[in-house]
Write a protein that holds these residues in place. Structure first.
Motif, mmCIF file in Angstrom:
data_model
loop_
_atom_site.group_PDB
_atom_site.id
_atom_site.type_symbol
_atom_site.label_atom_id
_atom_site.label_comp_id
_atom_site.label_asym_id
_atom_site.label_seq_id
_atom_site.Cartn_x
_atom_site.Cartn_y
_atom_site.Cartn_z
ATOM 1 N N PHE A 146 0.854 -1.192 0.000
ATOM 2 C CA PHE A 146 0.000 0.000 0.000
ATOM 3 C C PHE A 146 0.890 1.243 0.000
ATOM 4 O O PHE A 146 1.838 1.344 0.779
ATOM 5 N N SER A 148 0.861 4.203 1.156
ATOM 6 C CA SER A 148 1.110 5.014 2.346
ATOM 7 C C SER A 148 2.264 4.438 3.176
ATOM 8 O O SER A 148 3.036 5.188 3.783
ATOM 9 N N ASP A 231 2.447 -4.147 9.590
ATOM 10 C CA ASP A 231 1.241 -3.383 9.319
ATOM 11 C C ASP A 231 0.096 -4.395 9.335
ATOM 12 O O ASP A 231 0.112 -5.374 8.565
ATOM 13 N N ALA A 233 -3.231 -3.652 8.860
ATOM 14 C CA ALA A 233 -4.463 -3.076 8.299
ATOM 15 C C ALA A 233 -5.441 -4.158 7.844
ATOM 16 O O ALA A 233 -6.639 -4.074 8.087
HETATM 17 C C1 LIG Z 1 -1.978 -1.606 4.156
HETATM 18 C C2 LIG Z 1 -2.389 -0.200 4.417
HETATM 19 N N1 LIG Z 1 -1.487 0.690 4.874
HETATM 20 C C3 LIG Z 1 -1.827 1.981 5.101
HETATM 21 C C4 LIG Z 1 -3.108 2.437 4.878
HETATM 22 C C5 LIG Z 1 -3.438 3.886 5.142
HETATM 23 O O1 LIG Z 1 -4.234 4.018 6.281
HETATM 24 P P1 LIG Z 1 -4.550 5.419 6.981
HETATM 25 O O2 LIG Z 1 -5.276 6.282 6.020
HETATM 26 O O3 LIG Z 1 -5.438 5.042 8.148
HETATM 27 O O4 LIG Z 1 -3.272 6.015 7.411
HETATM 28 C C6 LIG Z 1 -4.086 1.550 4.385
HETATM 29 C C7 LIG Z 1 -5.463 2.014 4.122
HETATM 30 O O5 LIG Z 1 -6.314 1.332 3.629
HETATM 31 C C8 LIG Z 1 -3.706 0.195 4.162
HETATM 32 O O6 LIG Z 1 -4.579 -0.691 3.683
#
Ligand SMILES: Cc1ncc(COP(=O)(O)O)c(C=O)c1O
Length: 433
Positions: A146, A148, A231, A233
């Motif tokens: 992802f 981010s 992570d 998520a």
């Molecule tokens: C694997 C992963 N990392 C990071 C994020 C970003 O999350 P946030 O907007 O809560 O920082 C997401 C969002 O869906 C994600 O799926």
């Protein structure tokens, strides 16, 4: 996989061997036998839809509105006194979710805290756990990942004057393969582990749905002297975890997917006890991370004294209104039990896989491996947009990642076997026309 064991009543009883069938009555029978079926009524379910998108945004627990109204009323009637009201005082409200979160990730309650959102939490973890030195400065991540996560890691490197070009190692699926081989992770650690400061992987991958062996990666990473964080998520609330026993150093998550806590919901972190107790570890500090015994001394106490728990990474006092839906959702996880949820999840996603394989179309291919949570990722080899349109018109709520991956996730808290059957039936009709 023909034979599966129906563990639906409890994971302790041994069960009828069950074989999947593709007729509709089989799905209806499974729903009748499902001991978790009543939990669906605890959620607001979008009308005229089959919602298979809980990997992106979980549904709203009905109790969230009731609990939210309680806090709005407390604010209206008590004002500042709400911090110390008898029922669920705001001062310690974040502790109301600690036990349940700890259960979900396999931790001691002091090792978890709900706070911020995921990327912010990743940054806070990197502040404490990425400590590059001259010889050990690399970070191992995976692809696909992802965006981010990559932004957070690269900006942390930049902030510390580390060149990401040389320092970011990516483990990816081999050519013509869809998912990462565990051996490739171990080989990188064998080869380059001495220069790797941090291993930062996802427990369950957002795109492929692959669930990596977190325990083995942590062990291997530690043998090579690396810090290992995850992570979560797509992992928390999806698969059972034992972060404390696996010796994971830290983890961070969001709560809007499998934890059903609403768009932009409050996230959380796990920090292993051995780090919680280490006062010498640098944390970005704020009053809510300070020892509560002296927190309110304010100007009388200029030095930060971290409380010896994951709470010490909290910086600000948390939003009560953000904690409310999480609390409502976690009550349902507690009611269901991790084991029963995982059992239903394996059966439900296994059923989805079975039905898709029965279609035997070369236009689609499941890329998610057997090591997985609820999600199945399906590669559409031909005209993916057309298929997506058919699904949307038929009321299927799923999602599509360009160029050609469909993510389908039956959630054991609220989806049914019949919905899985209906989805595959629509898919099959489309592929056959
Ligand atoms: C694997 C992963 N990392 C990071 C994020 C970003 O999350 P946030 O907007 O809560 O920082 C997401 C969002 O869906 C994600 O799926």
């Amino acid at each position: 996989m023909k034979k599966i064991f129906c563990l639906m009543l409890s994971c302790l009883c041994t069960l009828d061997a069950m074989e999947y069938r593709s007729d509709e009555s089989f799905a209806l029978e499974c729903d009748l036998k499902d001991p978790l079926a009543s939990l669906r009524d605890e959620f607001h379910y979008p009308e005229n839809q089959i919602y298979l998108c809980g990997h992106s945004l979980g549904l709203q627990p009905k109790k969230a509105a009731v609990l939210m109204q309680n806090e709005l009323t407390a604010w209206a009637t008590l004002g500042v006194e709400g911090h110390f009201k008898e029922d669920a005082p705001w001062y310690s409200y974040h502790t109301l979710v600690q036990q349940s979160l700890a259960k979900l990730v396999g931790a001691n309650p002091e090792e978890v805290v709900a706070m911020n959102s995921l990327t912010v939490n990743l940054h806070l973890m990197l502040v404490s756990f990425y400590k590059p030195t001259e010889n050990r400065y690399k970070i191992l991540m995976e692809a696909p990942v992802f965006s981010s996560d990559t932004y957070a890691v690269k900006s942390q490197m930049q902030f510390r004057g580390v060149d990401a070009e040389d320092s970011l190692i990516i483990v990816a699926p081999r050519d013509c393969e869809e998912v990462i081989r565990m051996d490739d992770i171990y080989d990188i650690l064998d080869r380059e582990g001495d220069s790797i400061a941090l291993v930062l992987l996802n427990g369950v991958n957002y795109l492929t749905g692959q669930f990596v062996d977190m325990e083995a990666i942590t062990k291997k990473g530690h043998e090579k002297g690396c810090v290992v964080g995850f992570d979560l998520a797509h992992t928390i609330g999806n698969v059972p975890l034992q972060l404390h026993d696996w010796n994971v150093d830290f983890a961070a998550w969001c709560s809007y997917k499998y934890l059903n806590s609403g768009p932009g919901a409050i996230g959380g972190v796990f920090v292993h006890q051995r780090h919680c107790e280490n006062d010498g570890l640098v944390r970005f500090a704020g009053w809510w991370g300070n020892n509560p015994d002296t927190r309110f001394q304010l100007h009388l106490q200029p030095d930060f004294v971290p409380v010896k728990s994951a709470d010490s990474w909290q910086i600000s006092n948390p939003s009560i209104f953000a904690l409310v839906p999480l609390r409502a959702s976690l009550e349902l996880f507690d009611r269901a039990g991790t084991c029963a949820l995982r059992t239903k999840s394996l059966l439900l996603t296994g059923y989805l896989e079975y039905l898709i394989k029965e279609i035997a179309s070369d236009r689609i291919k499941i890329i998610t491996p057997a090591e997985r949570g609820c999600q199945l990722s399906i590669k559409i080899e031909d005209r993916p947009e057309e298929l997506l349109q058919t699904l949307q018109q038929a009321g299927i709520m799923c999602d599509f990642r360009r160029p050609n991956i469909l993510r389908i996730t039956p959630i054991p808290l609220y989806n049914t076997f019949h919905e899985v059957w209906q989805f595959v039936n629509i898919l099959k009709s489309h592929l056959n026309t």
